[in-house]
Write a protein that holds these residues in place. Structure first.
Motif, mmCIF file in Angstrom:
data_model
loop_
_atom_site.group_PDB
_atom_site.id
_atom_site.type_symbol
_atom_site.label_atom_id
_atom_site.label_comp_id
_atom_site.label_asym_id
_atom_site.label_seq_id
_atom_site.Cartn_x
_atom_site.Cartn_y
_atom_site.Cartn_z
ATOM 1 N N ILE A 30 0.840 -1.198 0.000
ATOM 2 C CA ILE A 30 0.000 0.000 0.000
ATOM 3 C C ILE A 30 0.878 1.253 0.000
ATOM 4 O O ILE A 30 0.651 2.177 -0.784
ATOM 5 C CB ILE A 30 -0.964 -0.012 1.200
ATOM 6 N N THR A 31 1.869 1.285 0.870
ATOM 7 C CA THR A 31 2.721 2.470 0.938
ATOM 8 C C THR A 31 3.570 2.620 -0.324
ATOM 9 O O THR A 31 3.854 3.737 -0.750
ATOM 10 C CB THR A 31 3.628 2.450 2.180
ATOM 11 N N ARG A 32 3.954 1.506 -0.937
ATOM 12 C CA ARG A 32 4.790 1.589 -2.137
ATOM 13 C C ARG A 32 3.998 1.930 -3.392
ATOM 14 O O ARG A 32 4.443 2.694 -4.224
ATOM 15 C CB ARG A 32 5.533 0.247 -2.348
ATOM 16 N N TRP A 33 2.780 1.368 -3.516
ATOM 17 C CA TRP A 33 2.073 1.460 -4.790
ATOM 18 C C TRP A 33 0.816 2.312 -4.793
ATOM 19 O O TRP A 33 0.387 2.754 -5.857
ATOM 20 C CB TRP A 33 1.719 0.056 -5.286
ATOM 21 N N TRP A 81 4.542 -13.960 -12.709
ATOM 22 C CA TRP A 81 4.838 -12.662 -13.316
ATOM 23 C C TRP A 81 4.444 -12.655 -14.795
ATOM 24 O O TRP A 81 3.843 -11.696 -15.286
ATOM 25 C CB TRP A 81 6.328 -12.348 -13.147
ATOM 26 N N THR A 82 4.742 -13.732 -15.493
ATOM 27 C CA THR A 82 4.426 -13.818 -16.918
ATOM 28 C C THR A 82 2.927 -13.749 -17.160
ATOM 29 O O THR A 82 2.450 -12.997 -18.020
ATOM 30 C CB THR A 82 4.992 -15.125 -17.512
ATOM 31 N N ILE A 83 2.154 -14.506 -16.397
ATOM 32 C CA ILE A 83 0.707 -14.525 -16.631
ATOM 33 C C ILE A 83 0.060 -13.225 -16.160
ATOM 34 O O ILE A 83 -0.916 -12.747 -16.737
ATOM 35 C CB ILE A 83 0.042 -15.778 -16.006
ATOM 36 N N ARG A 84 0.635 -12.614 -15.115
ATOM 37 C CA ARG A 84 0.121 -11.332 -14.636
ATOM 38 C C ARG A 84 0.328 -10.261 -15.709
ATOM 39 O O ARG A 84 -0.585 -9.488 -16.005
ATOM 40 C CB ARG A 84 0.835 -10.956 -13.332
ATOM 41 N N ASP A 85 1.511 -10.214 -16.323
ATOM 42 C CA ASP A 85 1.772 -9.253 -17.389
ATOM 43 C C ASP A 85 0.868 -9.498 -18.599
ATOM 44 O O ASP A 85 0.397 -8.551 -19.236
ATOM 45 C CB ASP A 85 3.240 -9.325 -17.821
ATOM 46 N N SER A 86 0.619 -10.766 -18.911
ATOM 47 C CA SER A 86 -0.266 -11.099 -20.042
ATOM 48 C C SER A 86 -1.682 -10.581 -19.798
ATOM 49 O O SER A 86 -2.359 -10.144 -20.733
ATOM 50 C CB SER A 86 -0.302 -12.614 -20.256
ATOM 51 N N PHE A 87 -2.120 -10.629 -18.557
ATOM 52 C CA PHE A 87 -3.452 -10.110 -18.213
ATOM 53 C C PHE A 87 -3.525 -8.615 -18.500
ATOM 54 O O PHE A 87 -4.508 -8.129 -19.080
ATOM 55 C CB PHE A 87 -3.754 -10.386 -16.736
ATOM 56 N N TYR A 88 -2.495 -7.876 -18.106
ATOM 57 C CA TYR A 88 -2.495 -6.435 -18.353
ATOM 58 C C TYR A 88 -2.520 -6.132 -19.846
ATOM 59 O O TYR A 88 -3.232 -5.235 -20.296
ATOM 60 C CB TYR A 88 -1.272 -5.783 -17.696
ATOM 61 N N GLU A 89 -1.764 -6.889 -20.616
ATOM 62 C CA GLU A 89 -1.754 -6.701 -22.072
ATOM 63 C C GLU A 89 -3.143 -6.973 -22.660
ATOM 64 O O GLU A 89 -3.597 -6.276 -23.573
ATOM 65 C CB GLU A 89 -0.717 -7.616 -22.716
ATOM 66 N N ASN A 108 -6.607 2.157 -21.403
ATOM 67 C CA ASN A 108 -5.872 1.666 -20.226
ATOM 68 C C ASN A 108 -4.360 1.682 -20.431
ATOM 69 O O ASN A 108 -3.617 1.411 -19.494
ATOM 70 C CB ASN A 108 -6.315 0.238 -19.883
ATOM 71 N N ALA A 109 -3.916 1.987 -21.638
ATOM 72 C CA ALA A 109 -2.475 1.978 -21.924
ATOM 73 C C ALA A 109 -1.708 2.948 -21.030
ATOM 74 O O ALA A 109 -0.530 2.740 -20.756
ATOM 75 C CB ALA A 109 -2.226 2.299 -23.389
ATOM 76 N N LYS A 110 -2.397 3.993 -20.554
ATOM 77 C CA LYS A 110 -1.705 4.961 -19.700
ATOM 78 C C LYS A 110 -1.285 4.346 -18.360
ATOM 79 O O LYS A 110 -0.412 4.869 -17.689
ATOM 80 C CB LYS A 110 -2.567 6.194 -19.473
ATOM 81 N N PHE A 111 -1.904 3.222 -17.998
ATOM 82 C CA PHE A 111 -1.551 2.544 -16.744
ATOM 83 C C PHE A 111 -0.489 1.459 -16.945
ATOM 84 O O PHE A 111 -0.026 0.863 -15.971
ATOM 85 C CB PHE A 111 -2.793 1.897 -16.119
ATOM 86 N N ASN A 133 5.663 -2.248 -13.815
ATOM 87 C CA ASN A 133 6.603 -2.044 -12.707
ATOM 88 C C ASN A 133 6.143 -2.771 -11.451
ATOM 89 O O ASN A 133 6.950 -3.360 -10.727
ATOM 90 C CB ASN A 133 6.775 -0.553 -12.408
ATOM 91 N N ARG A 134 4.844 -2.736 -11.217
ATOM 92 C CA ARG A 134 4.297 -3.368 -10.011
ATOM 93 C C ARG A 134 4.431 -4.881 -10.076
ATOM 94 O O ARG A 134 4.801 -5.516 -9.084
ATOM 95 C CB ARG A 134 2.838 -2.958 -9.821
ATOM 96 N N SER A 135 4.150 -5.486 -11.219
ATOM 97 C CA SER A 135 4.269 -6.945 -11.311
ATOM 98 C C SER A 135 5.734 -7.378 -11.220
ATOM 99 O O SER A 135 6.054 -8.382 -10.590
ATOM 100 C CB SER A 135 3.607 -7.474 -12.588
ATOM 101 N N ARG A 136 6.633 -6.600 -11.812
ATOM 102 C CA ARG A 136 8.066 -6.926 -11.752
ATOM 103 C C ARG A 136 8.615 -6.794 -10.332
ATOM 104 O O ARG A 136 9.519 -7.517 -9.928
ATOM 105 C CB ARG A 136 8.849 -6.012 -12.704
ATOM 106 N N TYR A 137 8.060 -5.868 -9.573
ATOM 107 C CA TYR A 137 8.488 -5.604 -8.196
ATOM 108 C C TYR A 137 8.494 -6.866 -7.335
ATOM 109 O O TYR A 137 9.313 -7.012 -6.436
ATOM 110 C CB TYR A 137 7.534 -4.556 -7.617
ATOM 111 N N PHE A 138 7.578 -7.800 -7.626
ATOM 112 C CA PHE A 138 7.424 -9.004 -6.814
ATOM 113 C C PHE A 138 8.266 -10.181 -7.301
ATOM 114 O O PHE A 138 8.041 -11.315 -6.885
ATOM 115 C CB PHE A 138 5.947 -9.397 -6.757
ATOM 116 N N THR A 139 9.231 -9.917 -8.166
ATOM 117 C CA THR A 139 10.091 -10.982 -8.681
ATOM 118 C C THR A 139 11.457 -10.951 -8.010
ATOM 119 O O THR A 139 11.891 -9.907 -7.511
ATOM 120 C CB THR A 139 10.264 -10.847 -10.207
#
Length: 199
Positions: A12-15, A154-162, A171-174, A180-186
């Protein structure tokens, strides 16, 4: 290893930042979507509906002042209840991937988080956490290790955003923030979350 509550405070504090009044964000409206109800904003990522539920007040009575009064502790309690306990993520072994699933549920909803996990595991994607999903996840972590599973998630999470950007190009602006947020957890991310979580 950090607890689910500590993890909630950290993401929460980070994102989430403090106050957001962006009219393009569905979560900033009392009606739950752009243009529905009043634009009152969100704080620490907590929406008008969420704070209304926590405080036992009608969502229509939530004001900008109500939103600005939300504390970090309230936000973390909401995260723990709504995105970890209620969707039964506590059936999964608590590890760095489960923490990322919890975080993803905060943004996309817990049902969507569980469906995405089930697709990664190649189990029925009904969005309900049960013994089959929990067992498949536990088995994958046991046989492949947390680092491997974190990469797969991470791969499937990024695919969802795409996918959602493809369906709604506005939604491209997000996209950069989501990536960055999905990569943060790797394990390889440079911000040090992985080391912090396991300390």
């Amino acid at each position: 290893m950090k607890t689910p509550f500590e993890q909630a405070v950290r993401y929460i504090t980070r994102w989430e930042g403090v106050y957001s009044g962006d009219p393009a964000d569905n979560g900033n409206w009392t009606g739950g979507k752009r243009g529905a109800g009043q634009l009152v904003g969100s704080q620490y990522g907590v929406t008008p509906a969420a704070i209304a539920g926590l405080r036992g007040i009608p969502v229509g009575s939530v004001t900008v002042e109500t939103i600005r009064s939300i504390t970090l502790e309230e936000a973390a309690k909401l995260a723990l209840e709504n995105y970890y306990l209620r969707p039964r993520l506590d059936m999964l072994p608590w590890n760095a991937v489960t923490a990322s699933i919890m975080d993803f549920g905060w943004g996309a909803g817990p049902v969507q988080a569980i469906k995405l996990l089930q697709r990664m595991l190649d189990t029925a994607d009904d969005g309900i956490m049960g013994p089959a999903t929990a067992g498949a996840f536990r088995g994958l972590v046991t046989t492949q290790g947390v680092h491997f599973v974190a990469g797969a998630w991470w791969t499937i999470r990024d695919s969802f955003y795409e996918l959602i950007i493809g369906k709604n190009p506005s939604n491209a602006k997000f996209e950069k923030g989501w990536d960055n947020r999905s990569r943060y957890f790797t394990p390889g991310d440079g911000e040090g979350w992985w080391a912090w979580f396991h300390a």
